[in-house]
Design a protein around this motif. Sequence first.
Motif, PDB file in Angstrom:
ATOM      1  N   LEU A  23       0.824  -1.216   0.000  1.00 25.80           N
ATOM      2  CA  LEU A  23       0.000   0.000   0.000  1.00 25.80           C
ATOM      3  C   LEU A  23       0.854   1.259   0.000  1.00 25.80           C
ATOM      4  CD1 LEU A  23      -2.881  -1.022   2.445  1.00 25.80           C
ATOM      5  CD2 LEU A  23      -2.935  -0.934  -0.042  1.00 25.80           C
ATOM      6  N   ILE A  24       2.101   1.160   0.563  1.00 22.06           N
ATOM      7  CA  ILE A  24       2.994   2.320   0.538  1.00 22.06           C
ATOM      8  C   ILE A  24       3.382   2.669  -0.900  1.00 22.06           C
ATOM      9  CG2 ILE A  24       5.346   3.080   1.134  1.00 22.06           C
ATOM     10  CD1 ILE A  24       4.984   1.599   3.816  1.00 22.06           C
ATOM     11  N   THR A  25       3.493   1.647  -1.765  1.00 22.10           N
ATOM     12  CA  THR A  25       3.829   1.902  -3.179  1.00 22.10           C
ATOM     13  C   THR A  25       2.638   2.427  -3.978  1.00 22.10           C
ATOM     14  OG1 THR A  25       3.299  -0.371  -3.871  1.00 22.10           O
ATOM     15  CG2 THR A  25       5.555   0.056  -3.115  1.00 22.10           C
ATOM     16  N   LEU A  26       1.434   2.348  -3.378  1.00 25.61           N
ATOM     17  CA  LEU A  26       0.222   2.775  -4.099  1.00 25.61           C
ATOM     18  C   LEU A  26       0.241   4.250  -4.472  1.00 25.61           C
ATOM     19  CD1 LEU A  26      -2.569   1.971  -5.177  1.00 25.61           C
ATOM     20  CD2 LEU A  26      -3.508   2.426  -2.914  1.00 25.61           C
ATOM     21  N   MET A  59       7.649  -1.038 -13.191  1.00 23.45           N
ATOM     22  CA  MET A  59       8.831  -0.654 -12.426  1.00 23.45           C
ATOM     23  C   MET A  59       8.483  -0.445 -10.960  1.00 23.45           C
ATOM     24  SD  MET A  59      11.318   2.662 -12.890  1.00 23.45           S
ATOM     25  CE  MET A  59      10.157   3.718 -12.021  1.00 23.45           C
ATOM     26  N   VAL A  60       7.390   0.303 -10.717  1.00 23.87           N
ATOM     27  CA  VAL A  60       6.938   0.533  -9.346  1.00 23.87           C
ATOM     28  C   VAL A  60       6.576  -0.793  -8.683  1.00 23.87           C
ATOM     29  CG1 VAL A  60       5.162   1.623  -7.918  1.00 23.87           C
ATOM     30  CG2 VAL A  60       6.144   2.867  -9.848  1.00 23.87           C
ATOM     31  N   SER A  61       5.878  -1.651  -9.471  1.00 29.11           N
ATOM     32  CA  SER A  61       5.477  -2.957  -8.956  1.00 29.11           C
ATOM     33  C   SER A  61       6.700  -3.812  -8.615  1.00 29.11           C
ATOM     34  CB  SER A  61       4.599  -3.673  -9.981  1.00 29.11           C
ATOM     35  OG  SER A  61       4.237  -4.952  -9.527  1.00 29.11           O
ATOM     36  N   PRO A  89      -5.565  -4.159 -12.096  1.00 29.16           N
ATOM     37  CA  PRO A  89      -6.835  -3.408 -12.003  1.00 29.16           C
ATOM     38  C   PRO A  89      -6.644  -1.932 -11.671  1.00 29.16           C
ATOM     39  CG  PRO A  89      -6.585  -4.924 -10.157  1.00 29.16           C
ATOM     40  CD  PRO A  89      -5.519  -5.263 -11.135  1.00 29.16           C
ATOM     41  N   LEU A  90      -5.528  -1.591 -10.994  1.00 27.46           N
ATOM     42  CA  LEU A  90      -5.257  -0.179 -10.730  1.00 27.46           C
ATOM     43  C   LEU A  90      -5.084   0.593 -12.029  1.00 27.46           C
ATOM     44  CD1 LEU A  90      -2.772   0.192  -7.706  1.00 27.46           C
ATOM     45  CD2 LEU A  90      -5.059   1.178  -7.958  1.00 27.46           C
ATOM     46  N   LEU A 139       0.586   8.615  -8.631  1.00 28.36           N
ATOM     47  CA  LEU A 139       1.294   9.781  -9.161  1.00 28.36           C
ATOM     48  C   LEU A 139       1.793   9.528 -10.582  1.00 28.36           C
ATOM     49  CD1 LEU A 139       3.364  10.919  -6.034  1.00 28.36           C
ATOM     50  CD2 LEU A 139       1.473  12.145  -7.126  1.00 28.36           C
ATOM     51  N   VAL A 140       2.318   8.322 -10.825  1.00 30.68           N
ATOM     52  CA  VAL A 140       2.814   7.966 -12.157  1.00 30.68           C
ATOM     53  C   VAL A 140       1.662   7.997 -13.172  1.00 30.68           C
ATOM     54  CG1 VAL A 140       3.719   6.072 -13.561  1.00 30.68           C
ATOM     55  CG2 VAL A 140       4.783   6.611 -11.369  1.00 30.68           C
TER      56      VAL A 140
END
Length: 635
Positions: free
Chosen positions: A217-220, A302-304, A342-343, A225-226
Amino acid sequence: MSQQQHQRAPGGPGAGPGPGRGPMGGGFGGMGGFGMPGQKPKNFKGTLRRLVRYLKPYRTNLLIVFITAILSTTFTIFSPKLLGHATTRLFEGLISKANGGTGIDFGPIANIIFLLMGLYVVSSLFTYIQQFVMAGVAQKTVYGLRNEVNEKLGKLPLKFFDSRTHGEILSRAVNDVDNISNTLQQSMTQLITSIISILGVIIMMLTISPMLTLIVLITLPLSVLVIRGIAKKSQAYFKTQQMELGKLNGHVEEMYTGHQIVKAFGQEEQSVERFDDINERLYASGWRAQFVSGAIMPLMNMVSNIGYVFIAVIGGILVTRNAIKIGDIQAFIQYMRQFSMPLAQTANIANIIQSTIASAERVFELLDETEEVPEAASAVKLESPKGHVELRDVSFGYKEDAMLIEHMNINVRSGQTVAIVGPTGAGKTTLVNLLMRFYELNGGEITVDGVNITRMQRGELRSLFGMVLQDTWLFNGTIRDNIAYGRLGVSEEEIVQAARAAHADHFIRTLPEGYDTMLNEEASNLSQGQKQLLTIARAILADPAILILDEATSSVDTRTEAHIQKAMQELMKGRTSFVIAHRLSTIRDADLILVMNQGSIVEKGTHEELLAQNGFYADLYNSQFAAGGLRKSPA
């Protein structure tokens, strides 16, 4: 339905190129729906509420869609957890065998695999039901919306079509409605399943490890933003792409319809240069739009992957401390992968929905346009029309503050031939449009056989008129169908008689298929004179009480003009006729000549009377015969 109800009336404020009918006119560039949309609604909430009202009759179906979406997604969400159990059993079996135990027990693992297969089958079944029901809801909703648009177009006044390009109207009636259809059928179900997937995956991750879930959730926020940054950037490029696409469509349409003019004036190179220029800009904006929007998934991955590294490291530490099972780590990583997809879909669908609401807004604007004045409650029908037309104190202007015709009075007796002459813009064609009630009067009244035309049904009124225009209108079909268009239930003999009266029968029989000859959309397989004779035959067959001839011989040669004049004389026998003429030699025998200038009748009388007055008409008439310093004598 009579010919004139389908034939756009000539003249009016939009008879010329009209707004946007230059190089960019008539295209479909205003639409979202090619790639990522670039338009925003003006009133999102109001339009959304109105669109939802169209879905209310299908509440039960939508409930089924919602339930099946939940079940389908839920079964899919449980799969990684079960797969994790299988992995744990395999790992524990290997550890047991290494320590001298019984090893791997494949029975429970087989049960898990069969259960997984069952879950996937049931999930697919519910997905099928969901798509099937939603497709029906979407198509029925759009079917009703299309019917409303079609009915509305039939009720709109001519000034609506005069003030807009054909491409703009088509864009709203076709492209915008298709955009709504695609969103309802595809994006709505995707949105539901994406939201359920996000919630379900978060719940499943929490059951495995709240700490690892917190890391995900911190990476959410970083993902959000991306997506927002790229979507905002790409939207500007897509908007430019749509604008350039509209220009390209308009240019291609204009060059295609006017290719003979382009070749005649040797403008091929300039046309190609303009095409290349627009195409280059379209390529540049399209490339940027696709590149920027295509960067969403790599950046999301990349974020994932950053989150994946943290999960793998921390999860490995937890496994070594027996704080979590290895199968649960595998399941958690799968859930993490499911979480990012899904995001991204939700972000994309949100943008698509924005475009759809903008499309719906454009459709609703069309549906909210002011309609024609309603038909009379107790309409009068003329049983045996004689064609006595009278204008009493008529005033009219395309704009309220700029009257074109003021206090006009005309009395045309049954069977009279009235010629209307005057310079371009004098109001000749406007007068004809008023007779057929294509426009409403600002003052005064027009009567036919003593009955005010506002007391008659528009269809009934227009069936009294037959029109032969300078621009012939023939549709894709046989010559027989084109002649019979103005009257229902006619026999073959009546069609042939009308063609003979129009002096068209001879040339029709010389064609390979005769009356069964197929005309293409522009009737380019006939000469201009032949097309005109067919429209005269159609008018003869319709047998109208009142005839309107709008410079019907202006675009043909002298010999063909003679044939058409004979046909028109046959057509005009016993009928009240209004003849708009620029070549004054064609109306010398008219019973009454109305000379118009700047919306007013400045002179009226017979040909000889007007020449004797030596006024405006005499100047017009003599100017047409002035050549080499010689003028034709008025005598």
